[in-house]
Design a protein around this motif. Structure first.
Motif, PDB file in Angstrom:
ATOM      1  N   PHE A 384      31.722  30.537  36.366  1.00 24.97           N
ATOM      2  CA  PHE A 384      31.406  31.619  36.980  1.00 24.97           C
ATOM      3  C   PHE A 384      31.603  31.610  38.448  1.00 24.97           C
ATOM      4  CE2 PHE A 384      28.102  34.629  38.693  1.00 24.97           C
ATOM      5  CZ  PHE A 384      28.389  35.772  38.069  1.00 24.97           C
ATOM      6  N   LYS A 385      31.308  30.733  39.272  1.00 23.24           N
ATOM      7  CA  LYS A 385      31.702  30.396  40.677  1.00 23.24           C
ATOM      8  C   LYS A 385      33.505  30.859  40.691  1.00 23.24           C
ATOM      9  CE  LYS A 385      28.008  27.550  41.970  1.00 23.24           C
ATOM     10  NZ  LYS A 385      27.617  26.033  42.446  1.00 23.24           N
ATOM     11  N   MET A 386      33.897  30.056  39.867  1.00 21.74           N
ATOM     12  CA  MET A 386      35.554  30.196  40.073  1.00 21.74           C
ATOM     13  C   MET A 386      36.078  31.634  39.795  1.00 21.74           C
ATOM     14  SD  MET A 386      36.347  26.859  37.776  1.00 21.74           S
ATOM     15  CE  MET A 386      37.861  27.387  37.254  1.00 21.74           C
ATOM     16  N   LEU A 387      35.049  32.541  39.293  1.00 19.51           N
ATOM     17  CA  LEU A 387      35.766  33.722  39.271  1.00 19.51           C
ATOM     18  C   LEU A 387      36.112  34.632  40.666  1.00 19.51           C
ATOM     19  CD1 LEU A 387      33.367  35.281  36.546  1.00 19.51           C
ATOM     20  CD2 LEU A 387      35.618  34.975  36.243  1.00 19.51           C
ATOM     21  N   PHE A 388      35.282  34.054  41.642  1.00 15.32           N
ATOM     22  CA  PHE A 388      35.484  34.771  43.030  1.00 15.32           C
ATOM     23  C   PHE A 388      36.342  33.778  43.763  1.00 15.32           C
ATOM     24  CE2 PHE A 388      31.443  35.601  40.953  1.00 15.32           C
ATOM     25  CZ  PHE A 388      31.475  36.989  40.905  1.00 15.32           C
ATOM     26  N   MET A 389      36.915  32.812  43.336  1.00 14.69           N
ATOM     27  CA  MET A 389      37.872  31.811  44.115  1.00 14.69           C
ATOM     28  C   MET A 389      39.303  31.963  43.609  1.00 14.69           C
ATOM     29  SD  MET A 389      35.330  28.419  43.273  1.00 14.69           S
ATOM     30  CE  MET A 389      36.759  27.438  43.936  1.00 14.69           C
ATOM     31  N   SER A 390      40.230  31.649  44.610  1.00 13.68           N
ATOM     32  CA  SER A 390      41.634  31.776  44.283  1.00 13.68           C
ATOM     33  C   SER A 390      41.810  30.503  43.536  1.00 13.68           C
ATOM     34  CB  SER A 390      42.364  31.645  45.746  1.00 13.68           C
ATOM     35  OG  SER A 390      43.913  31.562  45.637  1.00 13.68           O
ATOM     36  N   SER A 391      43.026  30.555  42.577  1.00 19.06           N
ATOM     37  CA  SER A 391      43.298  29.638  41.691  1.00 19.06           C
ATOM     38  C   SER A 391      43.557  28.173  42.541  1.00 19.06           C
ATOM     39  CB  SER A 391      44.289  30.014  40.796  1.00 19.06           C
ATOM     40  OG  SER A 391      45.582  30.590  41.540  1.00 19.06           O
ATOM     41  N   LYS A 392      44.257  28.202  43.597  1.00 21.16           N
ATOM     42  CA  LYS A 392      44.562  27.155  44.499  1.00 21.16           C
ATOM     43  C   LYS A 392      43.498  26.373  44.955  1.00 21.16           C
ATOM     44  CE  LYS A 392      45.324  29.479  48.817  1.00 21.16           C
ATOM     45  NZ  LYS A 392      46.503  29.830  49.884  1.00 21.16           N
ATOM     46  N   TYR A 393      42.073  26.923  44.983  1.00 17.98           N
ATOM     47  CA  TYR A 393      41.014  26.234  45.596  1.00 17.98           C
ATOM     48  C   TYR A 393      40.065  25.835  44.149  1.00 17.98           C
ATOM     49  CZ  TYR A 393      42.164  28.151  50.041  1.00 17.98           C
ATOM     50  OH  TYR A 393      43.027  28.320  51.322  1.00 17.98           O
ATOM     51  N   PHE A 394      40.624  26.023  42.898  1.00 18.35           N
ATOM     52  CA  PHE A 394      39.932  25.400  42.069  1.00 18.35           C
ATOM     53  C   PHE A 394      39.633  23.908  41.970  1.00 18.35           C
ATOM     54  CE2 PHE A 394      41.111  28.855  38.569  1.00 18.35           C
ATOM     55  CZ  PHE A 394      40.231  29.801  39.325  1.00 18.35           C
ATOM     56  N   PRO A 395      38.141  23.623  41.791  1.00 14.33           N
ATOM     57  CA  PRO A 395      37.863  22.158  41.491  1.00 14.33           C
ATOM     58  C   PRO A 395      38.808  21.383  40.585  1.00 14.33           C
ATOM     59  CG  PRO A 395      36.130  23.501  41.764  1.00 14.33           C
ATOM     60  CD  PRO A 395      37.086  24.532  41.418  1.00 14.33           C
ATOM     61  N   ASP A 396      39.010  20.301  40.583  1.00 18.88           N
ATOM     62  CA  ASP A 396      39.745  19.200  39.668  1.00 18.88           C
ATOM     63  C   ASP A 396      39.059  18.993  38.479  1.00 18.88           C
ATOM     64  OD1 ASP A 396      41.909  18.268  38.727  1.00 18.88           O
ATOM     65  OD2 ASP A 396      41.472  16.181  39.776  1.00 18.88           O
ATOM     66  N   TYR A 397      38.861  20.029  37.373  1.00 17.72           N
ATOM     67  CA  TYR A 397      38.254  19.798  36.328  1.00 17.72           C
ATOM     68  C   TYR A 397      39.326  19.714  35.155  1.00 17.72           C
ATOM     69  CZ  TYR A 397      33.923  21.444  38.554  1.00 17.72           C
ATOM     70  OH  TYR A 397      32.980  21.518  39.596  1.00 17.72           O
ATOM     71  N   SER A 398      38.932  18.992  33.883  1.00 15.90           N
ATOM     72  CA  SER A 398      40.143  18.733  33.043  1.00 15.90           C
ATOM     73  C   SER A 398      40.399  20.123  32.510  1.00 15.90           C
ATOM     74  CB  SER A 398      39.504  18.078  31.991  1.00 15.90           C
ATOM     75  OG  SER A 398      38.224  18.489  31.314  1.00 15.90           O
ATOM     76  N   PHE A 399      39.495  21.023  32.205  1.00 15.88           N
ATOM     77  CA  PHE A 399      40.037  22.397  31.608  1.00 15.88           C
ATOM     78  C   PHE A 399      40.649  23.148  32.808  1.00 15.88           C
ATOM     79  CE2 PHE A 399      35.516  23.180  33.593  1.00 15.88           C
ATOM     80  CZ  PHE A 399      35.655  24.126  34.329  1.00 15.88           C
ATOM     81  N   THR A 400      40.622  23.115  33.996  1.00 17.35           N
ATOM     82  CA  THR A 400      41.449  23.789  35.069  1.00 17.35           C
ATOM     83  C   THR A 400      42.962  23.194  34.903  1.00 17.35           C
ATOM     84  OG1 THR A 400      40.708  22.178  36.908  1.00 17.35           O
ATOM     85  CG2 THR A 400      39.393  24.233  36.682  1.00 17.35           C
ATOM     86  N   LYS A 402      44.075  22.190  31.882  1.00 20.77           N
ATOM     87  CA  LYS A 402      44.938  22.020  30.596  1.00 20.77           C
ATOM     88  C   LYS A 402      44.925  23.619  30.270  1.00 20.77           C
ATOM     89  CE  LYS A 402      43.439  17.619  29.373  1.00 20.77           C
ATOM     90  NZ  LYS A 402      42.517  16.683  28.729  1.00 20.77           N
ATOM     91  N   VAL A 403      43.998  24.553  30.801  1.00 18.17           N
ATOM     92  CA  VAL A 403      43.701  25.826  30.172  1.00 18.17           C
ATOM     93  C   VAL A 403      44.341  26.923  31.341  1.00 18.17           C
ATOM     94  CG1 VAL A 403      42.190  27.522  29.256  1.00 18.17           C
ATOM     95  CG2 VAL A 403      41.768  24.938  28.849  1.00 18.17           C
ATOM     96  N   ARG A 404      44.816  27.982  30.840  1.00 19.60           N
ATOM     97  CA  ARG A 404      45.262  28.951  31.857  1.00 19.60           C
ATOM     98  C   ARG A 404      44.187  29.731  32.463  1.00 19.60           C
ATOM     99  NH1 ARG A 404      47.281  33.106  29.549  1.00 19.60           N
ATOM    100  NH2 ARG A 404      46.969  32.715  27.427  1.00 19.60           N
ATOM    101  N   THR A 405      44.381  30.208  33.547  1.00 13.98           N
ATOM    102  CA  THR A 405      43.132  30.813  34.465  1.00 13.98           C
ATOM    103  C   THR A 405      42.930  32.186  33.904  1.00 13.98           C
ATOM    104  OG1 THR A 405      44.513  29.898  36.539  1.00 13.98           O
ATOM    105  CG2 THR A 405      42.616  31.523  36.736  1.00 13.98           C
TER     106      THR A 405
END
Length: 448
Positions: A384-400, A402-405
């Protein structure tokens, strides 16, 4: 509640096949019971709540026995992380919402006004005054603000104690102990502060000085299931209508308990003893039947307290490479801690003055902390926090990785909408149908 927790928790902890499971009252069960009570007191219904609840308990025992003997535990695999996150977020919102409503009621009953006390402290005034005042001037000075301070103080101390575990202060063992008893430390500290501030009145918890029935019309501890004095329909029809709510609450309790068992028996925990889901289901059904016949609150396996209990019994590796998390070496699989905990709950029944010395605001602070605690670490909250973030600042999780934004955001928005719908159903007159919506969540995830 204390009697139910002592009796049910003690029996379950002594006889269960999984000794790490904590048995107690949970948010969804509490919500269901509250709205079932409201349903029974509707003018067009007019059922005796405890009598209707006793019939529901009989059906629950029948459903649980059938579930355990038919070994239907495999159905739990249809309730994935997607379901658990929605229910956890909804229960957390309920804790926060109820705490907010209660503190709002304190402010309404004790408005911030100037009242002449005639050289009396506010506590003495509130205890001794019997003079009726205008509506706007009812209440006690400073009570509202002091209650807010106690609630937020309890929350902050418990939160800091939780964060202490991963800090660099003190020794590791001492940090672990203080973190495990964070809520207890926060409550004791705020109770001492409240008792030192004798000039300010705070509303205490209400508890009778002796064992007595909550309902004044009751004359026995055993519920009379065949009394027609307080029910608008005949007993056979009452028993038949109890099938539907019994099925709904059975689904809710079984899902909650089996999901707790799945979390406990994860391979990463390296448990030596096996699990006995079918025996535990039958045992829970028997305990719920006794609680229903005695008019005691229903209980089930509590996933939040169970995981907290497991963390306190976990032994981690002392040495690990930089950036790596410590590995789980083993978990002390014992039932002594839970048994002693429920015995202590029973001992407190003998000292009601101790319970009466706890301000209500301190308990609200505990609810506030439990609401935030349940939200911490949820993948749904992170997404939910990632909804308001740019994709280049996503935390390094396994689903980020392997899965499209777009797919991540779609899944998160769907969860958010379903959570809002579930919370709306909880606040509506059809809230007893909440367990049916739980089944709907599994179907949506399976076929949508």
């Amino acid at each position: 509640m204390l009697i139910s927790t002592c009796f049910g928790g003690l029996v379950f902890s002594l006889l269960t096949g999984q000794p790490l499971t904590v048995f107690g009252c949970t948010g969804p069960i509490y919500v269901f019971e509250v709205h079932l009570c409201h349903f029974c007191h509707q003018p067009f219904i007019h059922f005796d709540f405890l009598q209707y609840r006793a019939w529901i308990g009989c059906w629950i025992f029948l459903f649980f026995t059938s579930f355990s003997f038919l070994e239907l535990g495999f159905l739990i695999h249809y309730f994935t992380r997607y379901y658990r996150e929605i229910v956890t977020v909804m229960v957390s919102l309920i804790f926060l919402y109820e705490a907010g409503l209660d503190i709002k009621a304190v402010f309404e009953e004790n408005p911030i006004t100037s009242i002449v006390l005639n050289n009396e402290s506010s506590a003495e005034y509130c205890r001794n005054s019997r003079t009726p005042l205008p509506k706007y001037h009812q209440g006690c000075p400073n009570t509202a603000f002091f209650s807010l301070i106690l609630m937020l103080g309890t929350f902050m101390v418990a939160y800091c104690m939780k964060k202490l575990r991963k800090s660099h202060y003190l020794q590791q063992r001492l940090r672990s102990v203080m973190s495990g008893f964070g809520i207890t430390i926060a409550m004791i500290l705020m109770i001492i502060i409240a008792n030192l501030m004798t000039s300010v009145y705070t509303e205490p918890l209400v508890m009778p000085n002796d064992f007595q029935h909550t309902a004044s019309k009751r004359t026995s501890w055993m519920i009379n299931m065949f009394d027609t004095s307080y029910t608008s329909i005949s007993i056979p029809y009452l028993a038949i209508t109890a099938i539907v709510p019994a099925f709904l609450v059975s689904v809710l309790i079984i899902m909650e308990s089996h999901l707790t068992g799945v979390l406990v028996n994860k391979p990463s925990h390296r448990l030596v003893k096996g699990c006995t889901p079918n025996w535990d289901t039958f045992l829970m059904g028997a305990i719920l039947l006794v609680c229903s016949l005695l008019g005691l609150p229903w209980l089930c396996a509590d996933s939040v307290r169970t995981m907290t209990h497991i963390k306190t019994l976990t032994v981690y590796s002392k040495y690990s490479a930089p950036g790596e998390k410590p590995r789980v070496l083993c978990i002390h699989e014992q039932r002594v801690a839970i048994v002693l905990g429920h015995i202590l709950v029973g001992i407190f029944l003998l000292f009601p003055s101790v319970i009466q010395s706890i301000p209500l605001a301190v308990l609200l602070g505990v609810f506030l902390f439990l609401g935030f605690l349940s939200l911490s670490g949820l993948q749904f909250v992170k997404r939910f926090k990632m909804l308001f973030m740019s994709s280049k600042y996503f935390p390094d999780y396994s689903f980020t990785r392997k899965v499209r934004t777009a797919k991540i955001h779609t899944f998160t928005i769907l969860q958010f909408v379903l959570t809002a719908i579930m919370f709306g159903i909880k606040a509506s007159p059809v809230s007893p149908l909440f367990p049916l919506c739980v089944i709907g969540l599994a179907l949506i995830r399976r076929y949508a």
